[in-house]
Design a protein around this motif. Structure first.
Motif, PDB file in Angstrom:
ATOM      1  N   ILE A 301       0.733  -1.276  -0.052  1.00  0.00           N
ATOM      2  CA  ILE A 301      -0.010  -0.042   0.000  1.00  0.00           C
ATOM      3  C   ILE A 301       1.025   1.230  -0.027  1.00  0.00           C
ATOM      4  O   ILE A 301       1.853   1.467   0.757  1.00  0.00           O
ATOM      5  CB  ILE A 301      -0.907  -0.120   1.253  1.00  0.00           C
ATOM      6  N   SER A 302       0.519   2.260  -0.720  1.00  0.00           N
ATOM      7  CA  SER A 302       1.353   3.526  -0.881  1.00  0.00           C
ATOM      8  C   SER A 302       1.188   4.151   0.460  1.00  0.00           C
ATOM      9  O   SER A 302       0.519   4.117   1.277  1.00  0.00           O
ATOM     10  CB  SER A 302       0.563   4.392  -2.010  1.00  0.00           C
ATOM     11  N   SER A 303       2.584   4.624   0.907  1.00  0.00           N
ATOM     12  CA  SER A 303       2.637   5.477   2.035  1.00  0.00           C
ATOM     13  C   SER A 303       2.639   6.969   1.988  1.00  0.00           C
ATOM     14  O   SER A 303       2.766   7.561   3.210  1.00  0.00           O
ATOM     15  CB  SER A 303       4.140   5.039   2.417  1.00  0.00           C
ATOM     16  N   GLY A 304       2.681   7.325   0.870  1.00  0.00           N
ATOM     17  CA  GLY A 304       2.503   8.867   0.693  1.00  0.00           C
ATOM     18  C   GLY A 304       3.728   9.663   0.163  1.00  0.00           C
ATOM     19  O   GLY A 304       3.810  10.615   0.098  1.00  0.00           O
ATOM     20  N   ALA A 305       4.913   8.775   0.419  1.00  0.00           N
ATOM     21  CA  ALA A 305       6.071   9.116   0.010  1.00  0.00           C
ATOM     22  C   ALA A 305       6.053   8.895  -1.673  1.00  0.00           C
ATOM     23  O   ALA A 305       5.325   7.978  -2.028  1.00  0.00           O
ATOM     24  CB  ALA A 305       7.323   8.507   0.498  1.00  0.00           C
ATOM     25  N   PRO A 306       7.227   9.532  -2.289  1.00  0.00           N
ATOM     26  CA  PRO A 306       7.138   9.411  -3.832  1.00  0.00           C
ATOM     27  C   PRO A 306       7.570   7.880  -4.300  1.00  0.00           C
ATOM     28  O   PRO A 306       8.162   7.113  -3.213  1.00  0.00           O
ATOM     29  CB  PRO A 306       8.323  10.265  -4.367  1.00  0.00           C
ATOM     30  N   LEU A 307       6.824   7.386  -5.309  1.00  0.00           N
ATOM     31  CA  LEU A 307       7.211   6.054  -5.578  1.00  0.00           C
ATOM     32  C   LEU A 307       8.280   6.004  -6.437  1.00  0.00           C
ATOM     33  O   LEU A 307       8.518   6.830  -7.429  1.00  0.00           O
ATOM     34  CB  LEU A 307       5.825   5.448  -6.470  1.00  0.00           C
ATOM     35  N   ILE A 308       9.286   5.215  -6.339  1.00  0.00           N
ATOM     36  CA  ILE A 308      10.480   5.220  -7.052  1.00  0.00           C
ATOM     37  C   ILE A 308      10.697   3.635  -7.244  1.00  0.00           C
ATOM     38  O   ILE A 308      11.099   2.747  -6.451  1.00  0.00           O
ATOM     39  CB  ILE A 308      11.717   5.646  -6.221  1.00  0.00           C
ATOM     40  N   PHE A 309      10.817   3.312  -8.557  1.00  0.00           N
ATOM     41  CA  PHE A 309      11.085   2.106  -9.187  1.00  0.00           C
ATOM     42  C   PHE A 309      12.288   2.284 -10.305  1.00  0.00           C
ATOM     43  O   PHE A 309      12.202   3.029 -11.031  1.00  0.00           O
ATOM     44  CB  PHE A 309       9.833   1.111  -9.192  1.00  0.00           C
ATOM     45  N   ARG A 310      12.766   0.902 -10.408  1.00  0.00           N
ATOM     46  CA  ARG A 310      13.850   0.794 -11.639  1.00  0.00           C
ATOM     47  C   ARG A 310      13.242  -0.540 -12.471  1.00  0.00           C
ATOM     48  O   ARG A 310      12.898  -1.376 -12.027  1.00  0.00           O
ATOM     49  CB  ARG A 310      15.229   0.791 -11.163  1.00  0.00           C
ATOM     50  N   THR A 311      13.723  -0.409 -13.993  1.00  0.00           N
ATOM     51  CA  THR A 311      13.458  -1.429 -14.669  1.00  0.00           C
ATOM     52  C   THR A 311      14.644  -1.789 -15.569  1.00  0.00           C
ATOM     53  O   THR A 311      15.258  -0.989 -16.267  1.00  0.00           O
ATOM     54  CB  THR A 311      12.288  -1.240 -15.618  1.00  0.00           C
TER      55      THR A 311
END
Length: 385
Positions: A301-311
């Motif tokens: 579940i999203s925490s309110g912080a920016p979502l950051i991911f890598r592919t």
């Protein structure tokens, strides 16, 4: 063929082949009243279309989108939105020499094993051109999310051995103006170089590396990073429809993807709990994570912080260097693949990653609207009474 539909509440179904008449998408679940025109979608398609630099396939396609349904007087009607892009520059003859053999790194063999048939003209549904439908549908998702205050910044983090020196946190810090995040300036910088890197020095080194690969008739891979801001806490489900799990499925559905990580990702495996845990603090009366090792998601579940991911993307499998394979008769052969191919997939894949993330996030956001009785009561009181 199953598996051409993605999403539950906001749902896309893509169709078409690389060398067929055209490619497109049907979008279901888009709310009525969203301002939408072809130029909104075209902006995203232009970011992925071929022939824009020497590091992309020279196939000349305008990739002009047509809205066939679901929009009236400049706004969505709530009915299915059908979008089409017609192919203009097919050269199917380029694939005649490989009609009966299995190209290394491609889906030729597995497609044949499953269906007993394959479209050898560029790979058919296995072609990277299939992503046009994803991008067209994702463009609508991005526009709707932007209207809700959610923003995206997606770029090439690395190409081959060249990695940008700027971190995601650096880019976030550089984007804050008057207590608000705007990625506009960085987006302009990304469009100024053909490798989509937000670091001028690294972009130049990456281009030099690609030139070396091309001289060797070889290709390169790389990593795309995505930052999403403005996502409220509470998006995603705690078990099978976790936000990070659905993001992983969406991103892995893109051809040539071989890896996905969110937040610290694989680095978390060599960390300690005291280092990796995100503590909490308050800001403007809201509870927020003090750090963001989790990449904006806790317990799915999203925490309110920016979502950051890598592919991670593998090197383009179509290369002119001689490779060993077999044909459909099982005979050992050597092939050299000619025609129009990208020496690297990453720069054009940046927008595909962004659009798949937007489709995932919007779908779960719509699910979220029914997660509490208060949400339903407020809706009824506001709109239906």
């Amino acid at each position: 063929m199953a598996g051409s539909t993605f999403g539950t509440h906001f749902r896309i179904t893509t169709w078409g082949e690389s060398h067929g008449t055209g490619i497109g998408v049907v979008v279901d679940g888009c709310p009525a009243g969203l301002p939408l025109c072809e130029s909104d979608i075209q902006y995203f398609l232009d970011r992925r279309k071929p022939g824009q630099s020497r590091y992309t396939t020279p196939r000349k396609e305008g990739d002009k989108v047509k809205i066939l349904s679901g929009v009236f007087e400049g706004k969505t009607t709530g009915t299915p939105i059908s979008l089409a892009v017609f192919n203009e520059n097919q050269r199917s003859r380029d694939y005649g020499d490989i009609a009966t053999c299995y190209r290394p790194g491609h889906a030729d063999f597995t497609f044949d094993a499953k269906y007993g048939f394959r479209d050898y003209r560029g790979g058919g549904r296995s072609s990277g051109r299939e992503t046009i439908g994803r991008v067209a549908g994702g463009a609508i998702a991005v526009k709707l999310l932007n209207q809700l205050g959610i923003s995206f910044l997606t770029y090439a983090r690395s190409i081959g051995p060249v990695t940008i020196q700027t971190t995601a946190q650096d880019l976030l810090a550089a984007s804050v103006t008057e207590n608000r995040i705007s990625f506009a300036k960085i987006q302009e910088q990304l469009q100024e170089n053909p490798v989509c890197m937000p670091d001028t020095d690294s972009a130049q080194k990456a281009q030099e590396y690609l030139e070396e690969c091309m001289k060797r008739t070889d290709s390169a891979g790389g990593v795309v990073e995505c930052i999403i801001t403005g996502v409220p806490a509470g998006i995603g489900e705690p078990v099978f429809d976790k936000l990070d799990a659905n993001l992983a499925k969406a991103i892995f559905s893109i051809g040539a993807v071989k890896g996905f990580e969110i937040g610290d990702g694989f680095l978390a495996a060599s960390s300690n709990g005291s280092q990796n845990n995100d503590g909490f603090t308050t800001k403007d009366g809201h509870t927020i994570p003090a750090t963001n090792h989790a990449g904006g998601i806790l317990g799915g579940i999203s925490s309110g912080a920016p979502l950051i991911f890598r592919t991670a993307f593998k090197p383009t499998p179509s290369i002119a260097a001689t490779q060993h394979t077999v044909n459909q008769a099982g005979e050992e052969i050597s092939i050299s693949i000619h025609g129009r191919h990208d020496p690297i997939i990453v720069p054009r894949a940046v927008v595909v990653v962004e659009c798949m993330a937007a489709l995932t996030l919007l779908d779960l956001l719509l699910v979220h609207t029914g997660s509490q009785v208060d949400f339903l009561e407020n809706f009824v009181k506001t709109f239906l009474r």
